[in-house]
Design an enzyme around this catalytic site. Structure first.
Site, mmCIF file in Angstrom:
data_model
loop_
_atom_site.group_PDB
_atom_site.id
_atom_site.type_symbol
_atom_site.label_atom_id
_atom_site.label_comp_id
_atom_site.label_asym_id
_atom_site.label_seq_id
_atom_site.Cartn_x
_atom_site.Cartn_y
_atom_site.Cartn_z
ATOM 1 N N SER A 1 -15.558 -0.903 25.395
ATOM 2 C CA SER A 1 -15.565 -0.685 26.836
ATOM 3 C C SER A 1 -16.953 -1.035 27.368
ATOM 4 C CB SER A 1 -15.242 0.782 27.120
ATOM 5 O OG SER A 1 -15.814 1.186 28.342
ATOM 6 N N HIS B 1 13.660 10.115 21.282
ATOM 7 C CA HIS B 1 13.102 10.634 22.546
ATOM 8 C C HIS B 1 11.591 10.861 22.444
ATOM 9 C CE1 HIS B 1 17.319 11.782 23.663
ATOM 10 N NE2 HIS B 1 17.391 12.003 22.370
#
Ligand code: ARG
Length: 441
Positions: free
Chosen positions: A281, A159
């Protein structure tokens, strides 16, 4: 020039808009199939000679011309474009232009329906061979990394919550086993589709004793696809099966790349990706982004889309329908995308660097609770009681040691008993088996 092989000399010129609608993209896609179409045409020509339709001299002349066409196509001096209805017509026109009547005999006993089927089949075989090979390489790179870092501790999650101490050997060993399965799947698909549709003509055979078996052997097929109608009805079906084999590999790539992108975040910081797989970026000077891994993860979508698109086309009655042409674009797009993506994986996996300290630190004390409960149960305490006692004392495990926890997890396949050698043995055996089968052909 007349536009179509099936036109009379005095036929009216075909409306360009209609011609583009029917052929436009298709003839460009045929560039992917062209070499296979040429090979199959040469085999068909040799087969026609064996039943006396062509003389030895004609076969010689036609095969030399087919070699020349292949060379000119590869060199870029013969361009397959919208001047032709499709690649099949282009071959016939080339042969007729250079060999006259002998060239015009080539289509005896053949239809473009079995011609496109055999060219696609050879293309599929080629793709599946490459797919199997790449799956094998990825399995090996995962195994190598798993063996090299077999006992390197890392947290195990369920999970996405911390669960129990795990290891790099367990994590990457899982992908090694997955890609071994993907290898076997590709080989099995290859075996299934390895049958020749050539010599079934439009889907009903012909009134000639074609040497179908000889032509199939000549082209390296394992067997005949016997039924002429099935040769057409399996078009699209085989494409979907081959794409599904590629999709399974891409779904495993997706999962592995998901893990990589997660583990490369500052929040996890378990791994470092080789610089060439990252980009900067344009605005944020601080960024190093895992673009390659993300594009690899996203690529499974192309395959899923291709499978769905072909299946949507296949709602058809028996026999050849022109709709089948529409299976070509998703096939070529999907296969191209899968093979390109899979080829990136082996070096990427080999280049992963692990941040040992961070992985160790992320193994927190409560993650040993399962070990504590199992230990007490092994000494005779009912498991449920041991579980509850461990749960009450999550922070109180005496000096937890990740290595010790891993070493003690001896259930077969677990961290203390990874059985990586078993995974490797199966991969080697399956590779050998596949190699032997191909040699026996
Ligand atoms: N481009 C066609 C296809 O992919 C070739 C076969 C054409 N056959 C025909 N009967 N019109 O299906």
């Amino acid at each position: 020039m007349k536009n179509y092989v099936w036109q009379d000399e005095d036929a009216e010129a075909v409306d360009r808009t209609i011609m583009d609608f029917m052929a436009g993209e298709d003839v460009i896609l045929d560039r992917e199939l062209f070499i296979f179409d040429i090979r199959a045409t040469a085999a068909h020509v040799r087969g026609l000679a064996r039943i006396g339709i062509l003389s030895e001299a004609e076969v010689e002349q036609l095969c030399v011309l087919l070699d020349r066409l292949q060379e000119e196509f590869i060199a870029g001096s013969f361009i397959l474009d919208e001047r032709f209805e499709d690649g099949h017509s282009a071959i016939e026109m080339f042969l007729t232009e250079h060999a006259g009547a002998s060239g015009a005999k080539v289509h005896t006993g053949r239809s473009r329906n079995d011609q496109v089927a055999v060219a696609t089949r050879l293309y599929l075989k080629d793709c599946l061979e490459k797919l199997a090979g790449l799956n094998g390489l990825i399995a090996r790179s995962c195994l190598d990394q798993a063996e090299r870092n077999a006992d390197l501790p890392m947290p195990g999650y369920t999970h996405l919550q911390r669960a129990v101490p795990s290891s790099v050997g367990l994590w990457l060993g899982g992908f090694a086993e997955a890609f071994t399965d993907n290898f076997v799947l590709a080989v099995n698909m290859l075996e299934l589709i390895d049958c020749s549709p050539l010599g079934t003509a439009a889907g009903y055979g012909v009134n000639l004793p074609l040497d179908r078996d000889g032509v199939a052997r000549d082209l390296g097929f394992n067997r005949l696809q016997v039924n002429p109608m099935y040769a057409q009805n399996s078009r699209g079906k085989f494409e979907v099966m081959a794409l599904q084999a590629a999709l399974h590999a891409m779904q495993d790539v997706r999962r592995l790349c998901w893990d990589l992108s997660l583990f490369a975040t500052s929040e996890f910081d378990f791994i470092e990706l080789p610089e060439q797989y990252t980009t900067g970026s344009s605005i944020m000077p601080n960024k190093s982004n895992p673009d390659v891994v993300e594009l690899l993860r996203g690529r499974a979508a192309t395959l899923e889309g291709a499978v769905v698109e072909i299946q949507a086309v296949l709602s058809l009655p028996s026999g050849y329908q022109r709709d089948l042409q529409l299976t070509k674009a998703p096939l070529i797009r999907g296969m191209g995308a899968a093979l390109q993506a899979l080829a990136i994986m082996p070096a990427l996996v080999r280049g992963i660097q692990f941040r040992e300290e961070n992985m160790r630190q992320a193994i927190s004390v409560e993650m040993f609770a399962t070990d504590v409960a199992q230990e007490a149960a092994a000494k005779g305490m009912p498991f449920r009681q041991a579980y509850l006692e461990a749960k009450r004392n999550l922070e109180g495990v005496p000096v937890p040691d990740a290595e010790e926890s891993l070493a003690n997890r001896v259930s077969p396949g677990a961290c203390g008993n990874l059985l990586l050698d078993r995974i490797r043995l199966r991969l080697e055996q399956q590779t050998q088996l596949a190699g032997n089968e191909r040699q026996d052909d």
